[in-house]
Motif scaffolding. Structure first.
Motif, PDB file in Angstrom:
ATOM      1  N   LEU A 222       0.845  -1.191   0.000  1.00  0.00           N
ATOM      2  CA  LEU A 222       0.000   0.000   0.000  1.00  0.00           C
ATOM      3  C   LEU A 222       0.881   1.242   0.000  1.00  0.00           C
ATOM      4  CD1 LEU A 222      -2.509  -1.121   2.776  1.00  0.00           C
ATOM      5  CD2 LEU A 222      -2.848  -1.245   0.293  1.00  0.00           C
ATOM      6  N   PHE A 223       0.474   2.237  -0.761  1.00  0.00           N
ATOM      7  CA  PHE A 223       1.167   3.525  -0.760  1.00  0.00           C
ATOM      8  C   PHE A 223       0.154   4.586  -0.376  1.00  0.00           C
ATOM      9  CE2 PHE A 223       2.816   7.281  -3.278  1.00  0.00           C
ATOM     10  CZ  PHE A 223       3.785   7.613  -2.351  1.00  0.00           C
ATOM     11  N   GLU A 224       0.410   5.225   0.770  1.00  0.00           N
ATOM     12  CA  GLU A 224      -0.513   6.224   1.302  1.00  0.00           C
ATOM     13  C   GLU A 224      -1.922   5.640   1.462  1.00  0.00           C
ATOM     14  OE1 GLU A 224       0.338   9.464   2.271  1.00  0.00           O
ATOM     15  OE2 GLU A 224       2.400   8.879   1.921  1.00  0.00           O
ATOM     16  N   GLY A 225      -2.001   4.367   1.908  1.00  0.00           N
ATOM     17  CA  GLY A 225      -3.271   3.724   2.215  1.00  0.00           C
ATOM     18  C   GLY A 225      -3.989   3.072   1.052  1.00  0.00           C
ATOM     19  N   LYS A 226      -3.450   3.188  -0.175  1.00  0.00           N
ATOM     20  CA  LYS A 226      -4.085   2.595  -1.358  1.00  0.00           C
ATOM     21  C   LYS A 226      -3.128   1.596  -1.998  1.00  0.00           C
ATOM     22  CE  LYS A 226      -6.500   6.884  -2.391  1.00  0.00           C
ATOM     23  NZ  LYS A 226      -6.563   8.025  -3.297  1.00  0.00           N
ATOM     24  N   PRO A 227      -3.653   0.569  -2.711  1.00  0.00           N
ATOM     25  CA  PRO A 227      -2.760  -0.369  -3.388  1.00  0.00           C
ATOM     26  C   PRO A 227      -1.772   0.378  -4.284  1.00  0.00           C
ATOM     27  CG  PRO A 227      -5.000  -1.182  -3.462  1.00  0.00           C
ATOM     28  CD  PRO A 227      -5.070   0.224  -2.905  1.00  0.00           C
ATOM     29  N   MET A 228      -0.504  -0.021  -4.246  1.00  0.00           N
ATOM     30  CA  MET A 228       0.527   0.630  -5.037  1.00  0.00           C
ATOM     31  C   MET A 228       0.190   0.537  -6.520  1.00  0.00           C
ATOM     32  SD  MET A 228       4.615  -0.145  -5.269  1.00  0.00           S
ATOM     33  CE  MET A 228       4.450  -1.429  -6.510  1.00  0.00           C
ATOM     34  N   ALA A 229       0.175   1.660  -7.193  1.00  0.00           N
ATOM     35  CA  ALA A 229      -0.153   1.714  -8.616  1.00  0.00           C
ATOM     36  C   ALA A 229       0.973   1.160  -9.469  1.00  0.00           C
ATOM     37  CB  ALA A 229      -0.434   3.163  -9.023  1.00  0.00           C
ATOM     38  N   GLY A 230       0.618   0.561 -10.597  1.00  0.00           N
ATOM     39  CA  GLY A 230       1.598   0.163 -11.594  1.00  0.00           C
ATOM     40  C   GLY A 230       2.185  -1.218 -11.456  1.00  0.00           C
ATOM     41  N   GLY A 231       2.073  -1.823 -10.294  1.00  0.00           N
ATOM     42  CA  GLY A 231       2.718  -3.119 -10.102  1.00  0.00           C
ATOM     43  C   GLY A 231       4.225  -2.959  -9.998  1.00  0.00           C
ATOM     44  N   GLY A 232       4.935  -4.066  -9.977  1.00  0.00           N
ATOM     45  CA  GLY A 232       6.393  -4.014  -9.883  1.00  0.00           C
ATOM     46  C   GLY A 232       6.976  -5.309  -9.366  1.00  0.00           C
ATOM     47  N   ALA A 233       8.039  -5.173  -8.587  1.00  0.00           N
ATOM     48  CA  ALA A 233       8.740  -6.339  -8.044  1.00  0.00           C
ATOM     49  C   ALA A 233       9.077  -6.083  -6.583  1.00  0.00           C
ATOM     50  CB  ALA A 233      10.012  -6.613  -8.831  1.00  0.00           C
ATOM     51  N   ILE A 234       9.167  -7.169  -5.816  1.00  0.00           N
ATOM     52  CA  ILE A 234       9.474  -7.088  -4.391  1.00  0.00           C
ATOM     53  C   ILE A 234      10.540  -8.125  -4.058  1.00  0.00           C
ATOM     54  CG2 ILE A 234       7.548  -8.638  -3.837  1.00  0.00           C
ATOM     55  CD1 ILE A 234       7.229  -7.060  -1.175  1.00  0.00           C
ATOM     56  N   THR A 235      11.474  -7.734  -3.207  1.00  0.00           N
ATOM     57  CA  THR A 235      12.524  -8.649  -2.759  1.00  0.00           C
ATOM     58  C   THR A 235      12.666  -8.527  -1.255  1.00  0.00           C
ATOM     59  OG1 THR A 235      13.734  -8.296  -4.824  1.00  0.00           O
ATOM     60  CG2 THR A 235      14.955  -9.318  -3.028  1.00  0.00           C
ATOM     61  N   PHE A 236      12.757  -9.678  -0.576  1.00  0.00           N
ATOM     62  CA  PHE A 236      13.081  -9.723   0.848  1.00  0.00           C
ATOM     63  C   PHE A 236      14.570 -10.034   0.939  1.00  0.00           C
ATOM     64  CE2 PHE A 236       8.725 -11.309   2.687  1.00  0.00           C
ATOM     65  CZ  PHE A 236       8.107 -10.179   2.208  1.00  0.00           C
ATOM     66  N   VAL A 237      15.359  -9.102   1.473  1.00  0.00           N
ATOM     67  CA  VAL A 237      16.802  -9.276   1.633  1.00  0.00           C
ATOM     68  C   VAL A 237      17.076  -9.572   3.103  1.00  0.00           C
ATOM     69  CG1 VAL A 237      19.068  -8.192   1.368  1.00  0.00           C
ATOM     70  CG2 VAL A 237      17.209  -7.613  -0.219  1.00  0.00           C
ATOM     71  N   PRO A 238      17.686 -10.729   3.426  1.00  0.00           N
ATOM     72  CA  PRO A 238      17.948 -11.055   4.842  1.00  0.00           C
ATOM     73  C   PRO A 238      18.758  -9.958   5.523  1.00  0.00           C
ATOM     74  CG  PRO A 238      18.475 -12.918   3.418  1.00  0.00           C
ATOM     75  CD  PRO A 238      18.214 -11.739   2.518  1.00  0.00           C
ATOM     76  N   LEU A 239      18.350  -9.571   6.725  1.00  0.00           N
ATOM     77  CA  LEU A 239      19.098  -8.564   7.473  1.00  0.00           C
ATOM     78  C   LEU A 239      20.464  -9.094   7.888  1.00  0.00           C
ATOM     79  CD1 LEU A 239      16.357  -6.822   9.647  1.00  0.00           C
ATOM     80  CD2 LEU A 239      17.565  -5.927   7.658  1.00  0.00           C
ATOM     81  N   THR A 240      20.551 -10.393   8.096  1.00  0.00           N
ATOM     82  CA  THR A 240      21.829 -11.040   8.385  1.00  0.00           C
ATOM     83  C   THR A 240      22.160 -11.922   7.182  1.00  0.00           C
ATOM     84  OG1 THR A 240      21.255 -11.050  10.714  1.00  0.00           O
ATOM     85  CG2 THR A 240      23.094 -12.432  10.061  1.00  0.00           C
ATOM     86  N   ALA A 241      23.015 -11.427   6.303  1.00  0.00           N
ATOM     87  CA  ALA A 241      23.298 -12.095   5.031  1.00  0.00           C
ATOM     88  C   ALA A 241      23.771 -13.537   5.194  1.00  0.00           C
ATOM     89  CB  ALA A 241      24.325 -11.302   4.235  1.00  0.00           C
ATOM     90  N   LEU A 242      24.439 -13.841   6.291  1.00  0.00           N
ATOM     91  CA  LEU A 242      24.965 -15.188   6.471  1.00  0.00           C
ATOM     92  C   LEU A 242      23.912 -16.169   6.979  1.00  0.00           C
ATOM     93  CD1 LEU A 242      28.400 -14.280   8.050  1.00  0.00           C
ATOM     94  CD2 LEU A 242      27.909 -14.862   5.673  1.00  0.00           C
TER      95      LEU A 242
END
Length: 162
Positions: free
Chosen positions: A40-60
């Protein structure tokens, strides 16, 4: 410039980053948990679509997960196979919004591809574009915790103007 990436380019970038963070190992798979939600962006579904990545906070101690954000803001994360989810842990969230559409190509008289437009077309208004900091793997302020003992299938990721 990230705002000029098409959805395909953003997804490829996200998946390449996820693959590079996984690295080489002994081939053992870590347990993944179904993980999905909405951006959500400013309470509404993010426009345009896109990509999402979860990057581990502890890389190891983790593997990255990636996914596609649909036009309605929903996403499903993948680690090993499409839609399988994410490993447990804490992650910095990177979001790439598709704000432009690449020129369409049509075959010319010789059968070769020729662009019908020379420039990308903006598909998301400036006031609906998320701040670029959300696409930075080191500075994105957005984090998420995937809990092995809880439901990770209704995540709501709130983005704000900065």
């Amino acid at each position: 410039m990230i705002s000029f990436l098409s959805l395909r380019s953003a997804v490829c970038l996200s998946l390449c980053l996820a693959a590079s963070l996984v690295g080489c190992g002994n081939g053992d798979r870590v347990t993944v948990y179904p993980t999905k939600g909405v951006v959500l962006f400013e309470g509404k579904p993010m426009a345009g679509g896109g990509a999402i990545t979860f990057v581990p906070l502890t890389a190891l101690e983790g593997k990255a997960a990636g996914g596609v954000i649909k036009e309605d803001g929903t996403f499903v994360m993948s680690t090993y196979e499409e839609g399988d989810g994410s490993i447990a842990g804490e992650f910095r969230v990177m979001i790439h919004q598709s704000t432009m559409q690449e020129p369409e190509t049509t075959p010319d008289a010789d059968g070769k591809a020729a662009a019908s437009r020379s420039e990308p077309t903006q598909t998301v208004a400036k006031d609906a574009q998320i701040p670029r900091v959300y696409s930075d793997p080191n500075q994105s302020p957005l984090t998420v915790k995937v809990d092995p003992n809880g439901s990770n299938e209704a995540l709501s990721l709130e983005l704000k103007r900065m």
